[in-house]
Enzyme design. Sequence first.
Site, short mmCIF file in Angstrom:
data_model
loop_
_atom_site.label_atom_id
_atom_site.label_comp_id
_atom_site.label_asym_id
_atom_site.label_seq_id
_atom_site.Cartn_x
_atom_site.Cartn_y
_atom_site.Cartn_z
CB CYS A 165 -53.34 9.30 27.58
SG CYS A 165 -54.33 8.02 28.37
CE1 TYR A 224 -51.91 1.23 25.18
CE2 TYR A 224 -54.14 1.35 24.31
CZ TYR A 224 -53.00 1.98 24.75
OH TYR A 224 -52.93 3.34 24.77
#
Length: 355
Positions: free
Chosen positions: A65, A196
């Site tokens: 992450c 994203y």
Amino acid sequence: MSQTTHTDDPGFSTKGAYVTGGAEFTRDTNYIEDRITRDGAPGRNGEPGWPVEPGRYRLIAARACPWANRTVIVRRLLGLEDVISLGQPGPTHDARSWTFDLDPDRKDPVLGIERIQDAYFRRFPGYPRGITVPAIVDVPTGQVVTNNFPQITLDFSTEWAQYHRPGAPELYPEHLREEMDAVNKRVFTEVNNGVYRCGFAGSQEAYDAAYDRLWTALDWLEERLGGQRYLVGDTITEADVRLFTTLARFDAVYHGHFKCNRQKLSEMPVLWAYARDLFQTPGFGDTTDFVQIKQHYYIVHEDINPTGVVPRGPELGNWLSAHGREALGGRPFGDGTPPGPVRPGEEVTPGHGAA
């Protein structure tokens, strides 16, 4: 920091849906805003006060992450390994939670839990928001304290200062904070989250708008870093950490998987040299696990990559090639020193980096 939801169905295995048809991606930024501070005073909005206390807290941060990777880098640069322990979930999760599937018995060895969800539920039964990493857990109670990732790293720099290693860099210097906050805001909205918005766009229109915003920001960074070695000031700061974790994932994931494909990072001369400069600095490359990064995105995002096939490329040896950024001056650690060797047990798995 993938936003996972929870379910009580023990047979539930879906990784989660990330794209809403016809809509642009909007990140849920409502985090648990508790802070760990020197005096443990309650927060401005009445959040419980948590005092700085060596050994009391555990940072849960998956290597895959980017938001969690930030906290691992800052913890290492500042030398907080002996006062804040580190738990690392594996690279994948289902729709409920990140899991400790790399640990013996598939449980975190300190918290004794299989999922970070358990720490959320111990404090907030049925917690309705995203079960995210990074998260800081209070070890005595097993309860989550905060998952507010931007504040976690700032507090590592400020509230935990008395426990920094000798020679720790000043990652959030007061005289640069106004400029750094402005740069960080643009980098977050347009780059860190911008990739994203491209990858999770639910329509062509949403994707096109996100793509244009991303590349406008990357062109701005290419120009800004053409004349200075670091993003703000002449030393490594919080701003560089925040940008690095996105750049490190760009060619391996965002270029193809998220359709951020005007250019590869390796085709942008300034940003590519900047990223390599940081990667070759202790604290950055030695916390970056490319195998886990690719496994996370390509396996978890089933609605983007339904086959779950993980690409073998790109080749990584060029991360270690000469970057030439020393010619711009700058002092990586200011008046401080680089961190020492990676703490035993926290090394990147051999073959997972760029060596």
